[in-house]
Design an enzyme around this catalytic site. Structure first.
Site, PDB file in Angstrom:
ATOM      1  N   LYS A 282      -7.375  -4.932  11.184  1.00 37.95           N
ATOM      2  CA  LYS A 282      -6.293  -4.033  10.771  1.00 37.95           C
ATOM      3  C   LYS A 282      -6.837  -2.717  10.229  1.00 37.95           C
ATOM      4  CE  LYS A 282      -3.611  -6.832   8.284  1.00 37.95           C
ATOM      5  NZ  LYS A 282      -2.430  -7.232   7.469  1.00 37.95           N
TER       6      LYS A 282
ATOM      7  N   GLU B 206      -0.109  -9.944   4.903  1.00 36.37           N
ATOM      8  CA  GLU B 206      -0.157  -8.859   3.929  1.00 36.37           C
ATOM      9  C   GLU B 206       0.532  -7.642   4.548  1.00 36.37           C
ATOM     10  OE1 GLU B 206      -3.384  -6.254   1.303  1.00 36.37           O
ATOM     11  OE2 GLU B 206      -4.076  -7.847   2.632  1.00 36.37           O
TER      12      GLU B 206
ATOM     13  N   ARG C 194      -9.950 -18.186  14.347  1.00 36.29           N
ATOM     14  CA  ARG C 194      -9.126 -16.998  14.580  1.00 36.29           C
ATOM     15  C   ARG C 194      -9.223 -16.602  16.037  1.00 36.29           C
ATOM     16  NH1 ARG C 194     -11.077 -12.307  10.960  1.00 36.29           N
ATOM     17  NH2 ARG C 194      -9.372 -11.264  12.065  1.00 36.29           N
TER      18      ARG C 194
END
Length: 569
Positions: A269, A35, A259
């Site tokens: 983020k 994104e 992850r």
């Protein structure tokens, strides 16, 4: 291997799909779908290596697709930085795609779901939708608008697209099962109204698809065979499949893996954006940041990051990796590739009293110099050697001299002999102090017969020190970077506190009076150096011909520093 250990389960799964021709003769197709609402970080590097690496291993292809469905948070700056980071890691994409490329098709498919009675327009607010959704132990409750007719839903959705309604007043929801044990299947939102200018489509759209709706269909349109994502999306997989099955389109397969979590590191983020906005760091590429642009600026290499990602592998259980493992791979890589150089970070002048001064003590050649030959990289004989100037006055590190040495201190002190690397044996004789009693100069003698660092009589010294000729030294600013947080788990803070409570106040130390050997005047960006006995460094983009700036990538191991820390000296 057990799921809790790094494994090749992704590779094994793809190999089995190829063997059974699960997707017929289709080429293995993966995608990396960031994104564009921030810079990529080290966690994304693991996903990139898996997406591109596995596709390449099976002769397949990988698309770079931007999930640009939220115009309020997305910027072209992020798009550009992501492309740069993927290339820097050593990968290239088959196609550059955007979710916004598919807005038209996604809208048409939404109309198809409405016509099939599988989607409806809901007037509940976001808070009311959450309240109706229920909990893990209680089923959800139907929206009072769930029974709208197909005709009314079509009319309202088309008017949503036409911009007739304000933000947040209506959404389009999938009609699945409000009693499902999986909360993601309880009539999830597909579209929301958002009058915001998109960085690619401008003001063409005022309704935007949700990630869970756009993701699977985008994969399908690109004929992605293996859509790899992290474990938090495992509960979303039934919804991913539901949309594909209802629309009868190419059946892309979602696979989840763990992850990357690192000690002393935050990979959210949202948090990283906070650090930038609140000026806790100096931008997304601050060398203390775990962003790829940050660690690149710090001097990390793509080869080391790829080796690290290959070593940690992928599993089906989340865990935390010690940041020292990443540092190990980086040190190993730099040890083989970094050119050696000598730099004195906190200089102390050393005057060799019996070194020849020349015929004219008051002339320009008061201190004659010579050159010593030094290997550019002992690990790589092909790197050759260089000539480094040596003169009567040199700089050494302040920590390399103690007027009153503690036990087990083998460096320079009065009456003690040490080796100046590749040059001579020297013995400290006396010191010069300023008005405050600080040592500003050490007077010593040298053994002319020990040129090259060895004595003809075979006597041994216990310490070898680096140095820089004072006459030839260049000045530079040195930025010593350390971990941004003081705790292995930055989220370990007291109730009512925040991750900011664990910030390391010593994460950056700037030295402005460092002295470097003259060859470093020719350093270029992306060059890496091992400053002998000090650490690994690289040139920073802030450098100018008048002022060089070097960043410390990682320190070397320092046995004396460990002794001092352990004993509290």
């Amino acid at each position: 291997m057990p799921d809790s250990a790094p494994s090749s389960f992704l590779k094994d799964l793809i190999a089995e799909d190829v063997r059974t021709q699960k997707f017929g003769d289709a080429t293995i197709q993966t995608r990396f779908p960031p994104e564009p609402n921030g810079y990529l970080h080290i966690g994304h590097a693991k996903a990139i290596c898996l997406d591109f690496g596995l596709a390449d291993e099976f002769g397949g292809k990988t698309n770079l697709r931007f999930d640009d469905t939220n115009p309020e948070k997305e910027e072209q700056e992020y798009v550009d930085s992501i492309q740069k980071d993927v290339h820097w890691l050593g990968f290239d994409w088959e196609r550059l795609c955007y979710a916004s490329d598919y807005f038209g098709q996604l809208y048409e498919w939404a109309l198809a779901l409405i016509n099939a009675g599988k989607a409806y327009v809901d007037d509940l607010t976001a808070d009311e939708i959450r309240q109706h959704r229920g909990t893990l132990t209680e089923p959800g409750k139907d929206s009072p608008f769930r029974t709208r007719s197909v005709e009314e839903n079509l009319d309202l959705f088309q008017r949503m697209k036409a911009g007739e309604f304000p933000d947040g007043s209506r959404v389009l929801r999938a009609k699945i099962d409000m009693a499902s044990p999986n909360l993601n299947m309880r009539d999830p939102v597909m579209y929301r109204i958002l009058h915001a200018t998109h960085h690619r489509t401008g003001d063409e759209w005022c309704i935007y698809p949700m990630y869970d709706y756009a993701h699977g269909q985008s994969d399908s349109m690109e004929r992605v065979t293996h859509s790899m994502c992290t474990l938090e999306f495992a509960d979303h997989q039934p919804l991913y499949r539901w949309y594909i099955e209802q629309l009868g389109i190419f059946p892309s397969q979602q696979i989840e893996f763990d992850r990357l979590n690192l000690t002393y590191t935050v990979l959210s983020k949202r948090r990283l954006l906070q650090f930038v906005q609140e000026k806790i760091v100096n931008g997304w590429d601050d060398p203390r940041m775990p962003t790829l642009s940050g660690i690149r600026r710090r001097g990390f290499t793509p080869e080391a990051i790829r080796a690290f990602c290959a070593a940690i592998g992928a599993s089906r259980t989340n865990g935390t990796t010690d940041i020292e493992m990443l540092e190990f791979f980086q040190r190993d890589d730099l040890n083989h590739r970094a050119r050696r150089a000598m730099a004195v970070l906190r200089p102390l002048k050393l005057v060799i009293e019996n070194y020849p001064e020349g015929p004219d003590p008051d002339g320009p050649n008061k201190n004659p110099s010579e050159f010593v030959e030094v290997a550019n990289n002992p690990e790589d004989p092909s790197a050759g050697t260089r000539l480094v100037p040596f003169s009567r006055e040199v700089y050494i590190e302040q920590d390399d001299f103690r007027e009153v040495p503690p036990p087990k201190y083998y460096r320079l002190s009065p009456g003690k002999e040490v080796r100046l690397r590749n040059a001579y044996f020297v013995t400290a004789q006396s010191v010069v102090k300023d008005a405050d009693g600080n040592i500003v100069e050490v007077r010593c003698t040298y053994d002319p017969a020990s040129r090259g660092g060895n004595s003809p009589d075979g006597r041994k010294v216990k310490s070898t020190m680096h140095w820089v000729s004072a006459e030839h030294a260049i000045s530079a600013e040195i930025r010593l970077y350390d971990k941004l947080f003081t705790k292995p788990d930055p989220n370990d803070f007291a109730e009512g506190g925040s991750v900011l409570d664990n910030l390391n106040p010593n994460s950056l130390d700037i030295l402005t009076e460092a002295k470097l050997e003259p060859s470093l005047a020719n350093a270029k960006l992306e060059d890496r150096f091992q400053f002998e006995r000090v650490g690994y460094f690289c040139l920073d983009p802030d450098s100018t011909p008048e002022k060089l700036v070097f960043n410390r990538t990682l320190p070397l191991k320092d046995s004396w520093a460990k002794i001092e820390k352990k004993t509290g000296a």
